[in-house]
Design a protein around this motif. Structure first.
Motif, PDB file in Angstrom:
ATOM      1  N   ALA A 179     -24.590   8.356  -2.042  1.00 15.56           N
ATOM      2  CA  ALA A 179     -23.868   9.215  -1.106  1.00 15.56           C
ATOM      3  C   ALA A 179     -24.394  10.637  -1.226  1.00 15.56           C
ATOM      4  O   ALA A 179     -24.552  11.154  -2.336  1.00 15.56           O
ATOM      5  CB  ALA A 179     -22.374   9.177  -1.401  1.00 15.56           C
ATOM      6  N   VAL A 180     -24.690  11.264  -0.085  1.00 16.01           N
ATOM      7  CA  VAL A 180     -25.281  12.604  -0.059  1.00 16.01           C
ATOM      8  C   VAL A 180     -24.416  13.515   0.797  1.00 16.01           C
ATOM      9  O   VAL A 180     -24.098  13.180   1.941  1.00 16.01           O
ATOM     10  CB  VAL A 180     -26.710  12.572   0.523  1.00 16.01           C
ATOM     11  N   LEU A 181     -24.028  14.676   0.244  1.00 17.31           N
ATOM     12  CA  LEU A 181     -23.263  15.633   1.042  1.00 17.31           C
ATOM     13  C   LEU A 181     -23.664  17.060   0.711  1.00 17.31           C
ATOM     14  O   LEU A 181     -24.076  17.351  -0.414  1.00 17.31           O
ATOM     15  CB  LEU A 181     -21.760  15.456   0.853  1.00 17.31           C
ATOM     16  N   SER A 182     -23.586  17.912   1.707  1.00 19.75           N
ATOM     17  CA  SER A 182     -23.855  19.341   1.540  1.00 19.75           C
ATOM     18  C   SER A 182     -22.548  20.101   1.592  1.00 19.75           C
ATOM     19  O   SER A 182     -21.644  19.748   2.372  1.00 19.75           O
ATOM     20  CB  SER A 182     -24.773  19.859   2.653  1.00 19.75           C
ATOM     21  N   THR A 183     -22.433  21.157   0.787  1.00 28.71           N
ATOM     22  CA  THR A 183     -21.225  21.971   0.796  1.00 28.71           C
ATOM     23  C   THR A 183     -21.552  23.384   1.253  1.00 28.71           C
ATOM     24  O   THR A 183     -22.640  23.898   1.016  1.00 28.71           O
ATOM     25  CB  THR A 183     -20.589  22.027  -0.605  1.00 28.71           C
ATOM     26  N   GLY A 184     -20.578  23.989   1.909  1.00 28.67           N
ATOM     27  CA  GLY A 184     -20.734  25.366   2.356  1.00 28.67           C
ATOM     28  C   GLY A 184     -20.151  25.566   3.741  1.00 28.67           C
ATOM     29  O   GLY A 184     -20.505  24.853   4.677  1.00 28.67           O
ATOM     30  N   SER A 185     -19.258  26.519   3.873  1.00 28.08           N
ATOM     31  CA  SER A 185     -18.631  26.781   5.174  1.00 28.08           C
ATOM     32  C   SER A 185     -19.603  27.356   6.180  1.00 28.08           C
ATOM     33  O   SER A 185     -19.307  27.384   7.384  1.00 28.08           O
ATOM     34  CB  SER A 185     -17.453  27.744   4.988  1.00 28.08           C
ATOM     35  N   GLU A 186     -20.768  27.802   5.731  1.00 28.65           N
ATOM     36  CA  GLU A 186     -21.765  28.361   6.647  1.00 28.65           C
ATOM     37  C   GLU A 186     -22.596  27.286   7.340  1.00 28.65           C
ATOM     38  O   GLU A 186     -23.359  27.583   8.254  1.00 28.65           O
ATOM     39  CB  GLU A 186     -22.700  29.311   5.884  1.00 28.65           C
ATOM     40  N   LEU A 187     -22.441  26.032   6.937  1.00 30.62           N
ATOM     41  CA  LEU A 187     -23.293  24.964   7.439  1.00 30.62           C
ATOM     42  C   LEU A 187     -22.784  24.389   8.749  1.00 30.62           C
ATOM     43  O   LEU A 187     -21.578  24.182   8.935  1.00 30.62           O
ATOM     44  CB  LEU A 187     -23.414  23.852   6.401  1.00 30.62           C
ATOM     45  N   VAL A 188     -23.720  24.114   9.645  1.00 32.20           N
ATOM     46  CA  VAL A 188     -23.407  23.539  10.958  1.00 32.20           C
ATOM     47  C   VAL A 188     -24.294  22.314  11.154  1.00 32.20           C
ATOM     48  O   VAL A 188     -25.462  22.307  10.757  1.00 32.20           O
ATOM     49  CB  VAL A 188     -23.662  24.564  12.082  1.00 32.20           C
ATOM     50  N   GLU A 189     -23.730  21.281  11.773  1.00 32.63           N
ATOM     51  CA  GLU A 189     -24.508  20.081  12.068  1.00 32.63           C
ATOM     52  C   GLU A 189     -25.636  20.411  13.049  1.00 32.63           C
ATOM     53  O   GLU A 189     -25.409  21.107  14.048  1.00 32.63           O
ATOM     54  CB  GLU A 189     -23.611  19.008  12.692  1.00 32.63           C
ATOM     55  N   PRO A 190     -26.861  19.943  12.789  1.00 29.76           N
ATOM     56  CA  PRO A 190     -27.936  20.130  13.766  1.00 29.76           C
ATOM     57  C   PRO A 190     -27.530  19.566  15.127  1.00 29.76           C
ATOM     58  O   PRO A 190     -26.869  18.530  15.214  1.00 29.76           O
ATOM     59  CB  PRO A 190     -29.097  19.325  13.165  1.00 29.76           C
ATOM     60  N   GLY A 191     -27.897  20.289  16.171  1.00 31.25           N
ATOM     61  CA  GLY A 191     -27.503  19.890  17.520  1.00 31.25           C
ATOM     62  C   GLY A 191     -26.320  20.683  18.042  1.00 31.25           C
ATOM     63  O   GLY A 191     -26.080  20.695  19.255  1.00 31.25           O
ATOM     64  N   ARG A 192     -25.599  21.321  17.130  1.00 28.28           N
ATOM     65  CA  ARG A 192     -24.479  22.163  17.542  1.00 28.28           C
ATOM     66  C   ARG A 192     -24.902  23.630  17.469  1.00 28.28           C
ATOM     67  O   ARG A 192     -25.778  23.992  16.690  1.00 28.28           O
ATOM     68  CB  ARG A 192     -23.265  21.926  16.641  1.00 28.28           C
ATOM     69  N   PRO A 193     -24.263  24.496  18.261  1.00 28.43           N
ATOM     70  CA  PRO A 193     -24.642  25.915  18.223  1.00 28.43           C
ATOM     71  C   PRO A 193     -24.218  26.568  16.914  1.00 28.43           C
ATOM     72  O   PRO A 193     -23.207  26.189  16.309  1.00 28.43           O
ATOM     73  CB  PRO A 193     -23.889  26.507  19.417  1.00 28.43           C
ATOM     74  N   VAL A 194     -25.015  27.535  16.462  1.00 33.16           N
ATOM     75  CA  VAL A 194     -24.667  28.292  15.267  1.00 33.16           C
ATOM     76  C   VAL A 194     -24.164  29.674  15.674  1.00 33.16           C
ATOM     77  O   VAL A 194     -24.652  30.268  16.638  1.00 33.16           O
ATOM     78  CB  VAL A 194     -25.871  28.431  14.312  1.00 33.16           C
ATOM     79  N   GLY A 195     -23.185  30.156  14.937  1.00 31.31           N
ATOM     80  CA  GLY A 195     -22.646  31.482  15.176  1.00 31.31           C
ATOM     81  C   GLY A 195     -23.148  32.454  14.127  1.00 31.31           C
ATOM     82  O   GLY A 195     -23.982  32.107  13.279  1.00 31.31           O
ATOM     83  N   PRO A 196     -22.670  33.672  14.148  1.00 34.34           N
ATOM     84  CA  PRO A 196     -23.064  34.671  13.153  1.00 34.34           C
ATOM     85  C   PRO A 196     -22.778  34.173  11.736  1.00 34.34           C
ATOM     86  O   PRO A 196     -21.703  33.652  11.444  1.00 34.34           O
ATOM     87  CB  PRO A 196     -22.195  35.884  13.504  1.00 34.34           C
ATOM     88  N   GLY A 197     -23.769  34.320  10.851  1.00 37.02           N
ATOM     89  CA  GLY A 197     -23.600  33.929   9.459  1.00 37.02           C
ATOM     90  C   GLY A 197     -23.713  32.436   9.203  1.00 37.02           C
ATOM     91  O   GLY A 197     -23.489  31.992   8.072  1.00 37.02           O
ATOM     92  N   GLN A 198     -24.057  31.653  10.227  1.00 35.83           N
ATOM     93  CA  GLN A 198     -24.144  30.205  10.057  1.00 35.83           C
ATOM     94  C   GLN A 198     -25.601  29.731  10.108  1.00 35.83           C
ATOM     95  O   GLN A 198     -26.456  30.383  10.688  1.00 35.83           O
ATOM     96  CB  GLN A 198     -23.351  29.490  11.159  1.00 35.83           C
ATOM     97  N   ILE A 199     -25.840  28.574   9.485  1.00 32.14           N
ATOM     98  CA  ILE A 199     -27.166  27.938   9.521  1.00 32.14           C
ATOM     99  C   ILE A 199     -26.970  26.440   9.710  1.00 32.14           C
ATOM    100  O   ILE A 199     -25.920  25.885   9.412  1.00 32.14           O
ATOM    101  CB  ILE A 199     -27.974  28.191   8.229  1.00 32.14           C
ATOM    102  N   TRP A 200     -28.011  25.793  10.227  1.00 29.59           N
ATOM    103  CA  TRP A 200     -27.958  24.340  10.350  1.00 29.59           C
ATOM    104  C   TRP A 200     -28.195  23.694   8.981  1.00 29.59           C
ATOM    105  O   TRP A 200     -29.040  24.129   8.206  1.00 29.59           O
ATOM    106  CB  TRP A 200     -29.024  23.854  11.334  1.00 29.59           C
ATOM    107  N   ASP A 201     -27.439  22.655   8.711  1.00 28.43           N
ATOM    108  CA  ASP A 201     -27.592  21.932   7.448  1.00 28.43           C
ATOM    109  C   ASP A 201     -28.897  21.137   7.451  1.00 28.43           C
ATOM    110  O   ASP A 201     -29.127  20.318   8.343  1.00 28.43           O
ATOM    111  CB  ASP A 201     -26.417  20.971   7.240  1.00 28.43           C
ATOM    112  N   SER A 202     -29.737  21.368   6.472  1.00 26.70           N
ATOM    113  CA  SER A 202     -30.964  20.573   6.319  1.00 26.70           C
ATOM    114  C   SER A 202     -30.946  19.745   5.037  1.00 26.70           C
ATOM    115  O   SER A 202     -31.590  18.706   4.962  1.00 26.70           O
ATOM    116  CB  SER A 202     -32.202  21.481   6.325  1.00 26.70           C
TER     117      SER A 202
END
Length: 403
Positions: A179-202
């Motif tokens: 099982a693999v998971l990323s943590t962080g409120s700044e993370l956004v799923e690829p394909g969705r728009p990112v807002g200020p201070g956010q990045i896509w989860d890689s």
């Protein structure tokens, strides 16, 4: 700080091999064989034809040539799978298909291309010596021979071997479920728009793919914010089904390093600084007394390097394989490099091989732990020991070849 080798030794000392399972062949691919397999019969089990053509007595066609062909009577057709009893005498032959059993008396096969293809009588224009195009019983495998030893990973060829000796099921150590998971409120799923201070989860995507490359079965669980209760619940939910859990992010020294916060004191979890770059903050332990949990740094390159150095050997150990990192070669540096004293340094690099088989390596210009492009453009990691601070062009270094 803890040394890399010490941290890896502690990990491997905690990891236990997965129990073997008896699986159908269709489910066993990628697993590691947990038993030696022997052949119950010879392979092939009978003498058979290696070509479509005619089963003959070699003596009958010994003088055949383009200018002086030999004519024989055709007494029958033998197809692959034919269970009838056939025999031929001097002056006779039988049409035969590839894989069909050799008739009694025959000692050679004449390919159809050497004939006129006759069905009642055939004209043969080339000689064939005894044994020509005949597959002898047992020439591949003899009854009782070990065809696959325990401890090998089952790929397509090995699955084919198991089927060839009649095995419908086999005892294997299965591919670890991770099982693999990323943590962080700044993370956004690829394909969705990112807002200020956010990045896509890689990280979760890269690590899940790395699990597959290392022989496991990765299950990406997506991203989790910085709420401690949500992080703990998500990790605990994986314990029932996962053989190993990987998280990324939240393990450093910050005020909101939530993974470290919620897992500290649980099971055998420990959070330490390891003397390496990138990847200094590391966490590892067992939860529920059995499931290894790796909490990797959040920077993408740090997470990926940590996987290759620590997680990949553990995945191999779970399957009873030697807990090796990616293949290491020696290569000559093309440019000078420096490294901080006391840290084992892993530099992204491009490895090449010249016509003489000698390896050369060039480090990437960008080495920041957040710089994914340099990682995606590299095929190797230069490994600089803790006591090396400077090397010159032409010096040799250890290089890990990346999958």
């Amino acid at each position: 700080m803890k040394r890399v080798d010490e941290h890896l030794a502690d990990i491997l000392g905690s990891v236990r091999e997965l129990p073997p399972l008896e699986l159908a062949l269709s489910e066993a691919s990628g697993g590691v064989l947990a038993e030696p397999v022997t052949a119950p019969v010879d392979l092939p089990p009978f003498d058979n034809s290696a070509m479509d053509g005619y089963a003959v007595l070699a003596a009958d066609v010994a003088a055949a040539s383009e200018t002086s062909p030999v004519n024989l009577s055709v007494v029958g057709d033998i197809a692959a799978g034919d269970q009838g009893a056939y025999g031929i005498a001097p002056g006779l032959c039988a049409r035969i298909m590839t894989g069909a059993p050799l008739p009694g008396g025959a000692d050679a096969i004449v390919p159809v291309e050497w004939t006129d293809g006759g069905t009642a009588r055939v004209t043969i224009r080339r000689a064939a010596t005894p044994g020509h195009y005949i597959r002898r019983a047992g020439e591949d495998v003899t009854a009782g021979q070990t065809v696959l030893p325990a401890g090998i990973r089952l790929g397509a060829a090995q699955i084919g071997m198991l089927a060839a000796v009649g095995r419908a099921r086999v005892l294997v150590r299965p591919r670890p479920r991770v099982a693999v998971l990323s943590t962080g409120s700044e993370l956004v799923e690829p394909g969705r728009p990112v807002g200020p201070g956010q990045i896509w989860d890689s990280n979760s995507f890269a690590l899940t793919a790395a699990v597959t490359e290392a022989g496991g079965v990765g299950f990406r669980k997506g991203t989790v914010g910085d709420d401690p209760r949500e992080v703990l619940t998500t990790i605990e939910e994986q314990l029932a089904d996962a053989d190993l859990i990987i998280t990324s992010g939240g393990v450093s020294m910050g005020a909101r390093d939530v993974v470290k916060e919620v897992l500290s004191g649980l099971g055998t979890m420990r959070f330490e600084k390891v003397a390496m770059r990138p990847g200094k903050p590391q966490g590892f332990g067992l939860l529920d007394d059995r499931v290894p949990v790796f909490t990797l740094p959040g920077n993408p390159v740090s997470a990926y390097v940590s996987f290759q150095v620590f997680v990949r050997p553990a995945l191999r150990a779970l399957q009873g394989l030697p807990p090796a990192p990616p293949r290491t070669v020696r290569a000559r540096l093309a440019v000078p490099i420096t490294s901080p004293e006391g840290l084992r340094h892993y530099l992204r690099a491009e490895l090449s091989t010249d016509d003489d088989g000698d390896h050369q390596v060039v480090p990437a210009e960008a080495q920041g732990s957040h710089q994914v492009f340099a990682l995606a453009s590299s095929n190797a990691l230069i490994v600089l020991p803790e006591d090396v601070t400077e090397l010159q062009p032409g010096d040799t270094v250890d290089v890990l070849e990346l999958p």
